[in-house]
Design an enzyme around this catalytic site. Structure first.
Site, mmCIF file in Angstrom:
data_model
loop_
_atom_site.group_PDB
_atom_site.id
_atom_site.type_symbol
_atom_site.label_atom_id
_atom_site.label_comp_id
_atom_site.label_asym_id
_atom_site.label_seq_id
_atom_site.Cartn_x
_atom_site.Cartn_y
_atom_site.Cartn_z
ATOM 1 N N GLY A 38 0.803 -1.209 0.000
ATOM 2 C CA GLY A 38 0.000 0.000 0.000
ATOM 3 C C GLY A 38 0.834 1.255 0.000
ATOM 4 N NE ARG A 42 5.342 -1.861 4.255
ATOM 5 C CZ ARG A 42 4.165 -1.882 4.879
ATOM 6 N NH1 ARG A 42 3.103 -2.393 4.276
ATOM 7 N NH2 ARG A 42 4.039 -1.378 6.089
ATOM 8 N NE ARG A 61 -4.558 9.254 -10.162
ATOM 9 C CZ ARG A 61 -5.687 9.864 -9.789
ATOM 10 N NH1 ARG A 61 -5.920 10.060 -8.506
ATOM 11 N NH2 ARG A 61 -6.551 10.275 -10.683
ATOM 12 N NE ARG A 105 -2.976 -6.013 1.488
ATOM 13 C CZ ARG A 105 -2.457 -5.031 2.229
ATOM 14 N NH1 ARG A 105 -1.533 -4.248 1.742
ATOM 15 N NH2 ARG A 105 -2.842 -4.856 3.483
ATOM 16 N N GLY A 107 1.499 -6.356 3.256
ATOM 17 C CA GLY A 107 0.942 -5.194 3.934
ATOM 18 C C GLY A 107 0.843 -5.414 5.425
ATOM 19 C CB SER A 108 0.441 -3.249 8.212
ATOM 20 O OG SER A 108 -0.314 -2.174 7.682
ATOM 21 C CD GLU A 196 -6.441 -6.900 3.804
ATOM 22 O OE1 GLU A 196 -5.600 -6.388 3.049
ATOM 23 O OE2 GLU A 196 -7.594 -7.177 3.416
ATOM 24 C CG ASP A 221 -2.977 -2.435 14.760
ATOM 25 O OD1 ASP A 221 -4.165 -2.536 15.104
ATOM 26 O OD2 ASP A 221 -2.622 -2.372 13.564
ATOM 27 N NE ARG A 234 1.621 1.409 10.370
ATOM 28 C CZ ARG A 234 1.365 2.263 11.365
ATOM 29 N NH1 ARG A 234 1.441 1.863 12.624
ATOM 30 N NH2 ARG A 234 1.017 3.512 11.093
#
Length: 249
Positions: A38, A42, A61, A105, A107-108, A196, A221, A234
């Site tokens: 995301g 990263r 973007r 993907r 991600g967190s 998520e 978290d 993160r």
């Protein structure tokens, strides 16, 4: 985002006219396997840490994308933004306009499982959702978004090899971050591991295009205990999921 069928009748026409409105690459500049996150920073970290001879193919973007090689194999990394609508646009274009076959993907996620703590990995075998994203497919019932079994199996093998703590199961792809009532207890009762915001849309786009996808999340978290990490942690420290993702190339 545009309705799913808005582009369906234009695939061949638009494939010849890449770049798309959201991705600045020409056809052929993106590898058949793309590892996505995301946060575009990263993605920059992955390009610097894992890729040889990385070339930036997208800055539209601010959603960075790079193509390079990992252990001699061509691979791309790219951002997808936050939420189902954002990842829905990027993965649709990658699958349908750029010839991408596999998207992973990294991600967190927020844990709602007592055995998953900060730094542990959640491998999404399936993705529940409170989103209406699936309505764009006009299905006559409820579609169950699932990951690619071969990628799941290999991810588990990699976690065992690396010695990383992990669990495999359902995640919840939520459309909201600040909800009036997230009904967390309901999802816990159904055995959902973590929350998520993107994997369900990724899995649906993969299924519709006949391609592969997997979501691997690091627990950032814990919704039940209050454990938490900073944005910087993160961005820079969640590298175990990257190790696993690149091991699947």
């Amino acid at each position: 985002m545009y309705p799913q069928n808005h582009f369906s009748n234009l695939n061949l026409k638009i494939m010849d006219k890449t770049p798309t409105p959201h991705i600045g690459a020409k056809y052929g500049e993106i590898a058949e396997t793309v590892i996505m996150a995301g946060d575009p920073l990263r993605v920059k970290l992955m390009a610097e840490k894992f890729l040889d001879d990385a070339v930036c193919f997208n800055q539209v973007r601010g959603m960075l994308g790079f193509t390079g090689t990992y252990k001699g194999k061509r691979v791309s990394v790219m951002g997808h933004g936050m939420g189902m609508a954002s990842i829905g646009i990027y993965t649709y274009e990658l699958y349908n306009f750029y010839g991408v076959k596999t998207i992973i993907r990294v991600g967190s996620a927020g844990s709602i499982n007592n055995d998953l703590h900060i730094g542990d990995l959640a491998i999404a075998m399936g993705a529940c959702t409170n989103s209406n994203y699936a309505a764009s497919y006009e299905m006559p019932g409820t579609f169950a978004p699932i990951g690619d079994f071969d990628l799941i199996r290999k991810a588990v093998e990699s976690c065992e090899k690396f010695g990383y703590n992990y669990k495999v199961g359902n995640v919840l792809s939520s459309d909201v971050f600040y909800g009036e009532n997230p009904h967390t207890d309901k999802w816990i009762n159904m055995g959902v591991l973590a929350v998520e915001m993107e994997i369900a849309a990724l899995y649906m786009n993969a299924a519709r295009s006949g391609n592969r996808a997997l979501g691997i999340c690091t627990i950032s978290d814990h919704i039940l205990t209050g454990e938490a990490t900073t944005a910087e942690e993160r961005q820079n420290n969640f590298t175990h999921m990257m190790d696993v993702a690149f091991s699947l190339i």
